[in-house]
Every structure is written in C-alpha cells, then in structure tokens.
Enzyme design. Structure first.
Site, short mmCIF file in Angstrom:
data_model
loop_
_atom_site.label_atom_id
_atom_site.label_comp_id
_atom_site.label_asym_id
_atom_site.label_seq_id
_atom_site.Cartn_x
_atom_site.Cartn_y
_atom_site.Cartn_z
N ARG A 151 -13.01 -7.44 -43.46
CA ARG A 151 -13.48 -6.22 -44.14
C ARG A 151 -13.09 -6.23 -45.62
NH1 ARG A 151 -11.79 -2.33 -39.11
NH2 ARG A 151 -13.78 -2.50 -37.99
N HIS A 175 -1.83 -2.75 -38.49
CA HIS A 175 -3.27 -2.46 -38.33
C HIS A 175 -3.44 -0.94 -38.17
CE1 HIS A 175 -7.42 -3.05 -37.26
NE2 HIS A 175 -7.26 -2.48 -36.08
N1 LIG Z 1 -7.29 -4.54 -32.80
C1 LIG Z 1 -8.47 -4.31 -33.32
O1 LIG Z 1 -8.79 -4.78 -34.42
C2 LIG Z 1 -9.47 -3.47 -32.58
C3 LIG Z 1 -10.82 -3.44 -32.97
C4 LIG Z 1 -11.71 -2.66 -32.24
C5 LIG Z 1 -11.27 -1.93 -31.14
N2 LIG Z 1 -9.96 -1.98 -30.79
C6 LIG Z 1 -9.48 -1.28 -29.62
O2 LIG Z 1 -9.96 -1.98 -28.47
C7 LIG Z 1 -10.03 -1.06 -27.38
C8 LIG Z 1 -11.41 -1.15 -26.73
O3 LIG Z 1 -12.39 -0.67 -27.60
P1 LIG Z 1 -13.92 -0.58 -27.13
O4 LIG Z 1 -14.69 -0.05 -28.25
O5 LIG Z 1 -14.32 -1.86 -26.50
O6 LIG Z 1 -13.80 0.54 -25.99
P2 LIG Z 1 -14.79 0.76 -24.73
O7 LIG Z 1 -14.53 2.10 -24.21
O8 LIG Z 1 -16.17 0.39 -25.11
O9 LIG Z 1 -14.28 -0.34 -23.69
C9 LIG Z 1 -13.04 -0.29 -23.07
C10 LIG Z 1 -13.22 -0.78 -21.66
O10 LIG Z 1 -11.93 -0.87 -21.04
C11 LIG Z 1 -12.13 -0.58 -19.66
N3 LIG Z 1 -10.86 -0.28 -19.03
C12 LIG Z 1 -10.11 0.85 -19.11
N4 LIG Z 1 -9.01 0.74 -18.35
C13 LIG Z 1 -9.05 -0.49 -17.77
C14 LIG Z 1 -8.19 -1.21 -16.91
N5 LIG Z 1 -7.05 -0.67 -16.46
N6 LIG Z 1 -8.55 -2.44 -16.53
C15 LIG Z 1 -9.69 -3.01 -16.96
N7 LIG Z 1 -10.56 -2.38 -17.80
C16 LIG Z 1 -10.22 -1.15 -18.20
C17 LIG Z 1 -13.10 0.58 -19.66
O11 LIG Z 1 -13.71 0.74 -18.40
C18 LIG Z 1 -14.06 0.15 -20.77
O12 LIG Z 1 -15.17 -0.56 -20.26
C19 LIG Z 1 -9.68 0.31 -27.95
O13 LIG Z 1 -8.35 0.63 -27.71
C20 LIG Z 1 -9.94 0.13 -29.43
O14 LIG Z 1 -9.20 1.04 -30.22
C21 LIG Z 1 -9.07 -2.72 -31.49
O1 LIG Z 2 -10.71 1.67 -36.00
C1 LIG Z 2 -10.45 1.56 -34.81
O2 LIG Z 2 -9.94 2.48 -34.15
C2 LIG Z 2 -10.80 0.30 -34.07
C3 LIG Z 2 -10.29 -0.93 -34.71
O3 LIG Z 2 -8.89 -0.93 -34.84
C4 LIG Z 2 -10.97 -1.25 -36.01
O4 LIG Z 2 -10.27 -1.45 -36.99
O5 LIG Z 2 -12.21 -1.31 -36.01
#
Ligand SMILES: NC(=O)c1ccc[n+]([C@@H]2O[C@H](COP(=O)([O-])OP(=O)(O)OC[C@H]3O[C@@H](n4cnc5c(N)ncnc54)[C@H](O)[C@@H]3O)[C@@H](O)[C@H]2O)c1
Ligand SMILES: O=C(O)C[C@H](O)C(=O)O
Length: 308
Positions: A151, A175
């Site tokens: 980004r 982060h």
């Molecule tokens: N670190 C990063 O840079 C970053 C970037 C984007 C998103 N994220 C994080 O990643 C996570 C997922 O985001 P998303 O947009 O894919 O969400 P999402 O809701 O689209 O997907 C999450 C999935 O996890 C599943 N889930 C929940 N509990 C579970 C379990 N115990 N076992 C197996 N599966 C389970 C849900 O059913 C769902 O399908 C969030 O916490 C988000 O904040 C982090």
């Molecule tokens: O912003 C968020 O909550 C999801 C992820 O950490 C991101 O940076 O896209």
C-alpha cells in the site's frame, strides 16, 4: 508442498486463488466452520484451473482437520473482520479464541507445519500463537507488513505519478492504524531516494494514507479488504515453499532485536524453507526508533488484554 488455509472467507479464498495461479503448490486445502463453504470455494476455484493454467489441487473441508494432515504451511485467516469505524484491536475478544483453537488443531495434524497468522489484531494474534503453541519462533509468522508495504508503494507511485513497479519501500512496526512505521527515508524510485522528488509534506501525506490504508478500504467496502491481503499472504507462502530467501517485513517474536522484547511486531525478515529464517536489523534514525518504540507500546497494550 501442501498448504492449508483455515478461514475460507474473503482473504482465505483470495489467498487460495493467488497460490493456485502461481502454480508452486501441489495441494491447497481450504477449511471453514461454515458447512459446505470451503468445499464450494475450492470447487469453484478448481473450475478455473483450465482457464488460468494451474495444476494445484484445491479441496475444501468443513472443520475436518484430518484433511489438513501433513501440511507444510498453514495460513490462519479465520475470525471476524472489522466494520467501518472499528479498529482492528476491537476484534481481539472473538478472534483470540478462534486463533488459539485453530492453531492447536493445525499442529495436532501437521506437527512440522509453519504457521502464517493473518487474523486481526494480527501482531497480538501472532504473539498468542507463540505463547500457546510454543513452536520454535521461526515457524510462526505474522502477515501485515508485506501488505502495508504494498500500500505504501502504491501511495508513493500515486504521488510520483509513476508505475508502482518503479517503487521500492517498506513499512515496519505494528499492523494498526497508528502503529505502522512507513520508512519514507529509505523508499526509492529505481534506486533514487523518493525524498529527491517529493516534499516532506507530500511524504507525510503518503505515510498517513498508508497507515489508514485498511480503514480507508473498510469504509469503502463495508468490510475489510481481501485482494491485496490475499496476494501478500501468497507471497509469504511462496517464499517459504520455494525457499526463496526473500525479505518481507513480518510480525516476528523479538528477543532484543530493535531493542524490543517479548512481543511480535513487524520487522524485516528473510523467509525460506525453515520459515522466518532471520530477522534483519537495519539502522533506524532517531525519529524512526521513537516511532518503533511507540508502536511497540501500542502492541503490548493490546497483548495485555490476552488471557492464556
Ligand atoms: N493481517 C492482515 O493484513 C489482514 C488483512 C485482511 C484481513 N485480515 C483479517 O483476516 C480475518 C479474516 O478476514 P476476512 O475478510 O476473510 O473475513 P471473512 O468473514 O470473509 O472470513 C472469515 C472466515 O473465517 C471463518 N471462521 C470463523 N471461525 C472459524 C473457525 N473457528 N474455524 C474455521 N473457520 C472459521 C468464517 O466462517 C469465515 O468464513 C479478519 O480477522 C481480518 O481482520 C488481516
Ligand atoms: O483493515 C483491516 O481491518 C484488515 C487488514 O488488516 C488490512 O489492513 O486490510
């Protein structure tokens, strides 16, 4: 090379797609608790194999970890994403329990696995996995900095009106909306420091836009982003799978590096077949050191909310 992705939501499915398209893994298993969703997404992606020209075999599983057995790398994207107006830290209450349970089940079926933690608040979730699984520190990696750096480079390219591929740069630190430390001093356009082209004021704007990159997208999308997160995770998976020895900023357990101890936070690291093989200590100036210290204080504050 077998890769498991737990959480077949937006980020997990995006990551699976990029891993498949890059064609370096023999097998990808998607696992989710929602009945049929992982199987459906795996089948949908498999039906792109002839269109996109890959041989990776994708399968899905509804919470059956026996299907993940023998994984070399596992990605944890299970848990809830934030909604507009929320911070990542507010997700800790629900996600900590999910990440703790998922990491322990993964290790039960794949004792040699390397874990990549994505669920937020990511630095704290990575620390939680270190504390509860006690795996060697090279086998637990948090993904955040690779995304934040992508980004950052996008924002610099916007300011310079040049292609993103002309730009190099890195974001270290936590982060979070306030904890990221974009290293504008070291960013370059084809090896020329960007400070030669952009005013201090414009670079400050680039840094601020980078730090709220996730929040900006969350406001636009109503949930958090997935394409760049999925691509960033796939880059880490590939570096490990192909023993690339590539450098990414990753959330690593620090034991004195950068003057910090007992937390996971984003620092440059070399990724290869053994996971996080080396933390690279670069020289920071006083302002960067202070920002890193402040960022670490923020991460530790969130860590203090964990119950082991
Ligand atoms: N670190 C990063 O840079 C970053 C970037 C984007 C998103 N994220 C994080 O990643 C996570 C997922 O985001 P998303 O947009 O894919 O969400 P999402 O809701 O689209 O997907 C999450 C999935 O996890 C599943 N889930 C929940 N509990 C579970 C379990 N115990 N076992 C197996 N599966 C389970 C849900 O059913 C769902 O399908 C969030 O916490 C988000 O904040 C982090
Ligand atoms: O912003 C968020 O909550 C999801 C992820 O950490 C991101 O940076 O896209």
């Amino acid at each position: 090379m077998k890769v498991t992705i737990v959480g077949a939501g937006a980020v997990g499915a995006s990551c699976a797609e990029y891993v498949a398209i890059k064609n370096f893994a023999s097998e990808v298993v998607l696992l989710d608790i929602k009945e049929g969703v992982a199987e459906g997404k795996a089948m949908d992606l498999m039906q792109t194999a002839t269109l996109n020209g890959f041989d990776t075999k994708l399968t899905g599983s509804t919470n059956d970890y026996s299907k993940t057995a023998g994984s070399d790398v596992a990605v944890i994207t299970s848990g809830i994403p934030r909604k507009p107006g929320m911070t990542r830290e507010e997700l800790i209450g629900i996600n900590a329990g999910i990440v703790k349970e998922v990491s322990s089940k993964l290790i039960e079926h794949s004792p040699d696995v390397i874990l990549i933690v994505v669920s937020n608040p990511m630095d704290t979730m990575t620390y939680l996995v270190h504390k509860t699984t006690k795996l060697p520190k090279n086998r637990i990696i948090g993904m955040g900095g690779a995304l934040d750096s992508a980004r950052f480079k996008y924002r610099i390219s916007e300011a310079l009106e040049c292609p993103p591929s002309d730009v190099d740069g890195m974001v270290i630190g936590g982060h979070s909306d306030t904890g990221m430390v974009p290293l504008t001093r070291l960013a370059t356009r084809n090896s020329v420091p960007v400070t030669k082209f952009l005013s201090e004021e414009r670079l400050n704007q680039v840094s601020e836009d980078t730090k709220v990159g996730g929040a900006t997208l969350t406001k636009l999308l109503g949930t958090s982003a997935w394409y760049a997160p999925g691509a960033a995770v796939s880059g880490l998976v590939q570096a490990i799978a192909c023993d690339q020895k590539k450098m990414f900023p990753c959330s690593a357990l620090l034991e004195g590096e950068y003057g910090l101890n007992d937390l996971c936070i984003g620092v440059p690291a070399i990724l290869g077949k053994d996971g996080l093989e080396e933390i690279v200590e670069i020289e920071l100036d006083e302002a960067e050191k202070n920002k890193m210290k402040e960022s670490a204080e923020g991460v530790k504050k969130t860590n203090s909310l964990l119950e082991f």
